[in-house]
Write an enzyme that holds these catalytic residues in place. Structure first.
Site, PDB file in Angstrom:
ATOM      1  N   GLY A 112     -10.878   2.803   3.569  1.00 29.74           N
ATOM      2  CA  GLY A 112      -9.739   2.396   2.721  1.00 29.74           C
ATOM      3  C   GLY A 112     -10.067   1.339   1.681  1.00 29.74           C
ATOM      4  O   GLY A 112      -9.737   1.493   0.506  1.00 29.74           O
ATOM      5  N   ARG A 131      -3.765   2.237  10.799  1.00 27.98           N
ATOM      6  CA  ARG A 131      -4.563   1.967  11.998  1.00 27.98           C
ATOM      7  C   ARG A 131      -4.445   3.177  12.920  1.00 27.98           C
ATOM      8  O   ARG A 131      -3.360   3.751  13.078  1.00 27.98           O
ATOM      9  CB  ARG A 131      -4.062   0.727  12.736  1.00 27.98           C
ATOM     10  CG  ARG A 131      -4.467  -0.601  12.114  1.00 27.98           C
ATOM     11  CD  ARG A 131      -5.980  -0.869  12.226  1.00 27.98           C
ATOM     12  NE  ARG A 131      -6.358  -2.163  11.671  1.00 27.98           N
ATOM     13  CZ  ARG A 131      -6.711  -2.379  10.403  1.00 27.98           C
ATOM     14  NH1 ARG A 131      -6.747  -1.380   9.548  1.00 27.98           N
ATOM     15  NH2 ARG A 131      -7.043  -3.585   9.996  1.00 27.98           N
ATOM     16  N   ILE A 187       0.842  -1.210   0.000  1.00 27.83           N
ATOM     17  CA  ILE A 187       0.000   0.000   0.000  1.00 27.83           C
ATOM     18  C   ILE A 187       0.877   1.259   0.000  1.00 27.83           C
ATOM     19  O   ILE A 187       0.589   2.225  -0.711  1.00 27.83           O
ATOM     20  CB  ILE A 187      -0.983  -0.010   1.196  1.00 27.83           C
ATOM     21  CG1 ILE A 187      -1.892  -1.247   1.133  1.00 27.83           C
ATOM     22  CG2 ILE A 187      -1.833   1.268   1.199  1.00 27.83           C
ATOM     23  CD1 ILE A 187      -2.755  -1.472   2.372  1.00 27.83           C
ATOM     24  N   ARG A 228      10.910  -1.381   7.543  1.00 28.44           N
ATOM     25  CA  ARG A 228      11.690  -2.333   8.339  1.00 28.44           C
ATOM     26  C   ARG A 228      12.693  -3.067   7.455  1.00 28.44           C
ATOM     27  O   ARG A 228      13.818  -3.305   7.826  1.00 28.44           O
ATOM     28  CB  ARG A 228      10.752  -3.365   8.976  1.00 28.44           C
ATOM     29  CG  ARG A 228      10.270  -2.963  10.348  1.00 28.44           C
ATOM     30  CD  ARG A 228       9.323  -3.999  10.872  1.00 28.44           C
ATOM     31  NE  ARG A 228       8.308  -4.339   9.856  1.00 28.44           N
ATOM     32  CZ  ARG A 228       7.369  -5.255  10.005  1.00 28.44           C
ATOM     33  NH1 ARG A 228       7.305  -5.948  11.106  1.00 28.44           N
ATOM     34  NH2 ARG A 228       6.478  -5.494   9.055  1.00 28.44           N
ATOM     35  N   HIS A 231     -13.052   5.129   7.995  1.00 30.55           N
ATOM     36  CA  HIS A 231     -12.384   3.853   7.676  1.00 30.55           C
ATOM     37  C   HIS A 231     -12.890   3.256   6.348  1.00 30.55           C
ATOM     38  O   HIS A 231     -13.482   2.168   6.332  1.00 30.55           O
ATOM     39  CB  HIS A 231     -12.560   2.851   8.828  1.00 30.55           C
ATOM     40  CG  HIS A 231     -11.460   1.815   8.872  1.00 30.55           C
ATOM     41  ND1 HIS A 231     -10.992   1.268  10.042  1.00 30.55           N
ATOM     42  CD2 HIS A 231     -10.733   1.222   7.877  1.00 30.55           C
ATOM     43  CE1 HIS A 231     -10.031   0.389   9.760  1.00 30.55           C
ATOM     44  NE2 HIS A 231      -9.863   0.348   8.446  1.00 30.55           N
ATOM     45  N   GLU A 268     -11.860   3.693  17.353  1.00 28.48           N
ATOM     46  CA  GLU A 268     -13.028   3.596  16.461  1.00 28.48           C
ATOM     47  C   GLU A 268     -14.176   2.868  17.141  1.00 28.48           C
ATOM     48  O   GLU A 268     -13.931   1.887  17.830  1.00 28.48           O
ATOM     49  CB  GLU A 268     -12.635   2.839  15.179  1.00 28.48           C
ATOM     50  CG  GLU A 268     -11.735   3.657  14.301  1.00 28.48           C
ATOM     51  CD  GLU A 268     -11.297   2.918  13.035  1.00 28.48           C
ATOM     52  OE1 GLU A 268     -11.979   1.968  12.614  1.00 28.48           O
ATOM     53  OE2 GLU A 268     -10.270   3.306  12.482  1.00 28.48           O
ATOM     54  N   THR A 300      -3.948   6.052   6.900  1.00 25.11           N
ATOM     55  CA  THR A 300      -4.953   5.099   6.400  1.00 25.11           C
ATOM     56  C   THR A 300      -4.646   3.692   6.921  1.00 25.11           C
ATOM     57  O   THR A 300      -5.176   2.719   6.405  1.00 25.11           O
ATOM     58  CB  THR A 300      -4.970   5.057   4.856  1.00 25.11           C
ATOM     59  OG1 THR A 300      -3.632   4.834   4.398  1.00 25.11           O
ATOM     60  CG2 THR A 300      -5.523   6.327   4.257  1.00 25.11           C
TER      61      THR A 300
HETATM   62  C1  GLV Z   1      -8.599  -2.511   6.630  1.00 22.86           C
HETATM   63  O1  GLV Z   1      -8.460  -1.668   7.437  1.00 22.86           O
HETATM   64  C2  GLV Z   1      -7.761  -3.653   6.479  1.00 22.86           C
HETATM   65  O2  GLV Z   1      -6.852  -3.857   7.290  1.00 22.86           O
HETATM   66  O3  GLV Z   1      -7.988  -4.419   5.554  1.00 22.86           O
END
Ligand code: GLV
Length: 319
Positions: A287, A238, A157, A177, A285, A267, A236
């Protein structure tokens, strides 16, 4: 035939796949399944398809019983799943990487545009019926071209967001990382830096790392203070990766210029200050929230269940 419990509404395509081979007990009420009902329903299940709103921990695994073979989380993030507790009981845990990469990067970039170009603020102004007219200095935002995007967590992502940034004429630095494929780093012209440098040089910081004990409040007051006062923070990934109270304070005192958030620390609650600040774009949320992506996620989770119940390996096991 095995028994598969699905903890919330998922697209029919996934249920059809599961029903072709197994007995499926799917929670389909508009309200979330409560913890008590969840613990009751999983008893005797061979497989659980879980949503990210459900906590899959030792208590739930024990309530299911020793026949449980697989927990398939319909999300790429799996902070809601106690993976060691699954492993200790011989339960396979899987997630849904890959299929939501582009949708989530789209939302990250949407938030970058909303925050830097003050789109939410403009929309709120019109909806409030505020008198306005075009003006040279009216709602001026910040351009992206020639600016630097800092990607925190350069997995799929993060890379997809970087690719969008490049198309917008941005330079990219990233913190990760591990090393990424050098060909991808070269394609994106992306330079690996540590978090301190990333915060210092970036005009937009976008978070894409997983959440866990190592990333709790990775971005707090100190990190926000290290950012440029003209910079934006986008999350986007957590919510708890960012100290939301510290962010609200930084946004209201001009420590940073703005933010875009798709995820929140507790949340569905949102820090009350974020609701009143003009320089933060907030969305609930979303995404992975496209028809295509949610279908692909649920189908992948179903495929994980089917593969394990047939005696094979999960398609996308966690770890
Ligand atoms: C959404 O937040 C996911 O982790 O897929």
């Amino acid at each position: 035939m095995s028994r598969v419990v699905v903890t919330g509404a998922v697209p029919e395509a996934a249920l059809d796949k599961l029903r072709a081979e197994h007995e499926v007990d799917a929670w389909s009420e508009p309200v979330s399944i409560g913890r008590e009902e969840l613990l009751r329903r999983v008893a005797g299940a061979d497989a659980v398809v879980s949503l990210l709103t459900e906590r899959i921990d030792g208590e739930l695994l024990d309530a299911a019983g020793p026949q449980l073979k697989v927990v398939a989380n319909v999300a790429v993030g799996y902070d809601n799943v106690d993976v060691p507790a699954c492993a200790a009981r011989g339960v396979v845990a899987s997630n849904t990487p890959g299929v939501l990469t582009e949708a989530t990067a789209d939302i990250a970039f949407g938030l970058i545009l909303m925050a830097t170009r003050r789109l939410g603020e403009g929309e709120r102004l019109l909806r409030a019926g505020t008198p306005w007219k075009w003006g040279m200095f009216f709602l001026l935002g910040s351009s992206l071209q020639g600016k630097t995007l800092g990607v925190v967590g350069m997995g799929g992502i993060g890379q997809a967001t970087a690719r969008r940034a490049k198309a917008f004429g941005m330079d990219v630095v990233y913190q990760s990382r591990g090393e990424i494929d050098p060909a991808i780093a070269q394609e994106l012209g992306a330079r690996r830096v540590d978090l301190d440098e990333l915060l210092k040089v970036s005009d937009v910081v976008s978070i894409h790392c997983p959440y866990g004990p190592g990333t709790h409040h990775l971005i707090g007051a100190g990190q926000l203070a290290a950012m440029k006062s003209t910079a934006f923070l986008v999350n986007t990934a957590r919510g708890p990766i960012v100290d939301e109270a510290a962010l609200a304070e930084a946004l209201s005192t001009g420590v940073i210029a703005g933010a875009g958030l798709d995820v929140f620390e507790k949340e569905p609650q949102i820090h009350p200050a974020l609701l009143t600040l003009e320089n933060v774009a907030i969305v609930p949320h979303l995404g992975s929230a496209t028809v295509e992506t949610r279908t692909a996620m649920a189908v992948l989770a179903a495929e994980n269940v089917l593969a394990v119940l047939r005696g094979g390996d999960a398609v996308t096991p966690i770890g």
